[in-house]
Design an enzyme around this catalytic site. Structure first.
Site, PDB file in Angstrom:
ATOM      1  CG  HIS A  66     -55.454 -14.449 -77.282  1.00  0.00           C
ATOM      2  ND1 HIS A  66     -56.490 -15.350 -77.178  1.00  0.00           N
ATOM      3  CD2 HIS A  66     -55.015 -14.265 -76.010  1.00  0.00           C
ATOM      4  CE1 HIS A  66     -56.665 -15.692 -75.918  1.00  0.00           C
ATOM      5  NE2 HIS A  66     -55.791 -15.047 -75.189  1.00  0.00           N
ATOM      6  CD  GLU A  68     -55.466 -16.022 -82.922  1.00  0.00           C
ATOM      7  OE1 GLU A  68     -55.423 -17.263 -82.946  1.00  0.00           O
ATOM      8  OE2 GLU A  68     -55.296 -15.355 -81.868  1.00  0.00           O
ATOM      9  CB  CYS A  94     -59.597 -17.861 -77.635  1.00  0.00           C
ATOM     10  SG  CYS A  94     -59.905 -16.094 -77.702  1.00  0.00           S
ATOM     11  CB  ALA A 183     -24.283 -29.675 -66.494  1.00  0.00           C
ATOM     12  CB  SER A 197     -21.150 -29.711 -59.754  1.00  0.00           C
ATOM     13  OG  SER A 197     -21.839 -28.671 -59.067  1.00  0.00           O
ATOM     14  NE  ARG A 213     -31.114 -21.534 -63.109  1.00  0.00           N
ATOM     15  CZ  ARG A 213     -30.097 -21.322 -62.286  1.00  0.00           C
ATOM     16  NH1 ARG A 213     -29.725 -20.076 -62.010  1.00  0.00           N
ATOM     17  NH2 ARG A 213     -29.445 -22.338 -61.743  1.00  0.00           N
ATOM     18  CB  THR A 225     -29.549 -29.764 -55.598  1.00  0.00           C
ATOM     19  OG1 THR A 225     -29.493 -31.012 -56.282  1.00  0.00           O
ATOM     20  CG2 THR A 225     -29.110 -28.654 -56.541  1.00  0.00           C
ATOM     21  CG  ASP A 229     -24.921 -27.813 -56.654  1.00  0.00           C
ATOM     22  OD1 ASP A 229     -23.844 -28.326 -56.275  1.00  0.00           O
ATOM     23  OD2 ASP A 229     -25.613 -28.276 -57.576  1.00  0.00           O
ATOM     24  N   GLY A 318     -31.167 -32.649 -57.775  1.00  0.00           N
ATOM     25  CA  GLY A 318     -30.087 -33.473 -58.273  1.00  0.00           C
ATOM     26  C   GLY A 318     -30.519 -34.760 -58.948  1.00  0.00           C
TER      27      GLY A 318
END
Length: 388
Positions: A66, A68, A94, A183, A197, A213, A225, A229, A318
């Protein structure tokens, strides 16, 4: 210079203000972690002594340290003693034994005498326990107090809370934090009447989506979609890839449509009924979930993804899927790339479907809006106010 008003522990004899630049550096470290840490939250830490930074650290991917601990190790590697030093960390350290030893014990052992904490850990295993233990071991615990801060200082605390928002949602609900990306044209369309598209958004906008992504545990699309696409859903030219590519399809057919998804990521199809001939569907996991009025139970699907340790999930469409998620109050954040073009046509595809609302008063409001110019596009990002 930003000054932080802070809530002091009872035994603290320090002044009630600190230079906020060290805290801001810890936040910036966390914000710039280049990889997805899920199910860990991004955390940054800075250690100072006599007004100078002697160590910095960011949380490493599982099973690494971690923030720290990395900051303490940075001090050690550079031959700086942490005895009597101050630590600034964006999240409460933690408390429990997990993939790593408790950070709180390492901080106590390091000789650090004061710690400034930006946010309380929402995990019930930690929540305030570390602060209590640090304090009981003679370390001055300084907790950022949102109620006492001025406007500029509050922005730092808000940045701190933004860092852990997906983690907080995940740990308290068991559901992934959902970001929907669209978009669209100026007239709110995502495709022409023929389904074309490519491309509505600019090249730079699409580069941003690739990064989104890579920072996601799963990417979800609907069957339409997938059909129109033929997306790969991979993060182009980036090492980190989503763990899962997910399709919501009540009645899966035509295995060839899924070939564009094939990669190192696992493919999951949520459906009403698994196809009978699984030999044609190699490399795909089918998960049956309930449906009502021929619509899959979206919350159930997300719950299953949460059980697979998916904390950050990106929905790429979509419009019908995004609309249904909005109807169900399951979207946490929206990101729209608005292109300066007009598509028109009653048969072109609208950006958001679903059942919709009857009255404007029922609309979902976006808060914490951010508007940025991306080449010819306008990128609008905001949190959806009404969500589970």
């Amino acid at each position: 210079m930003i000054k932080l008003n802070i809530q002091m522990s009872e035994n603290n004899d320090y002044e009630s203000e600190l230079d906020g630049s060290f805290f801001e550096q810890a936040i910036t470290i966390a914000e710039n972690i280049p990889t997805n840490l899920s199910p860990r939250p991004p955390v940054g830490a800075v250690i100072t002594k006599k007004g100078n930074i002697i160590g910095k650290g960011a949380t490493s991917p599982t099973p690494g340290n971690h923030a720290e601990i990395n900051a303490i190790l940075d001090c050690t590697n550079n031959n700086f003693s942490t005895e009597g030093a101050t630590m600034f960390t964006t999240l409460e350290p933690c408390f429990h034994e997990g993939e790593t030893s408790p950070c709180v014990d390492k901080i106590i052992d390091s000789g650090i005498s004061r710690i400034f904490v930006g946010a309380i850990d929402p995990n019930p295993k930690v929540n305030n326990k570390s602060l209590d233990k640090l304090s009981s071991n003679g370390i001055d615990v300084l907790l950022a107090n949102k109620e006492l801060l001025g406007y500029e200082e509050k922005k730092l605390i808000n940045r701190c809370n933004d860092l852990i928002e997906p983690f907080k949602h995940f740990i308290t609900t068991g559901l992934p934090y959902i970001t929907a990306k669209i978009a669209i044209s100026l007239d709110g369309k995502i495709a022409t009447k023929t389904g074309d598209s490519k491309w509505i958004s600019s090249e730079k906008s699409r580069e941003i989506v690739q990064k989104m992504r890579s920072m996601s545990d799963a990417i979800i699309i609907g069957s339409k979609t997938l059909k129109i696409d033929k997306p790969s859903l991979s993060a182009k030219d980036i090492t980190d890839q989503p763990k899962f590519k997910v399709v919501l399809n009540s009645e899966p057919s035509n295995p060839e449509r899924y070939l564009t998804l094939k990669s190192e990521s696992e493919i999951i199809v949520f459906c009403k009924k698994t196809p009978s001939d699984l030999s044609k569907w190699k490399g795909i996991e089918f998960i049956e979930i309930p449906s009502k009025n021929n619509k899959l139970d979206l919350k159930k699907a997300l719950k299953i993804l949460g059980e697979k340790n998916c904390m950050n999930v990106l929905v790429e469409g979509g419009g019908q899927l995004i609309g249904s998620l909005i109807d169900s109050n399951l979207i946490n954040k929206m990101r729209l790339f608005i292109s300066p073009m007009l598509i028109g046509g009653i048969n072109s595809t609208d950006s958001i479907g679903g059942e919709g609302i009857e009255f404007i008063s029922q609309s979902k409001k976006l808060t914490d809006m951010e508007v940025i110019r991306v080449e010819s596009d306008i990128m609008v990002t905001g949190k959806v106010k009404s969500h589970v």
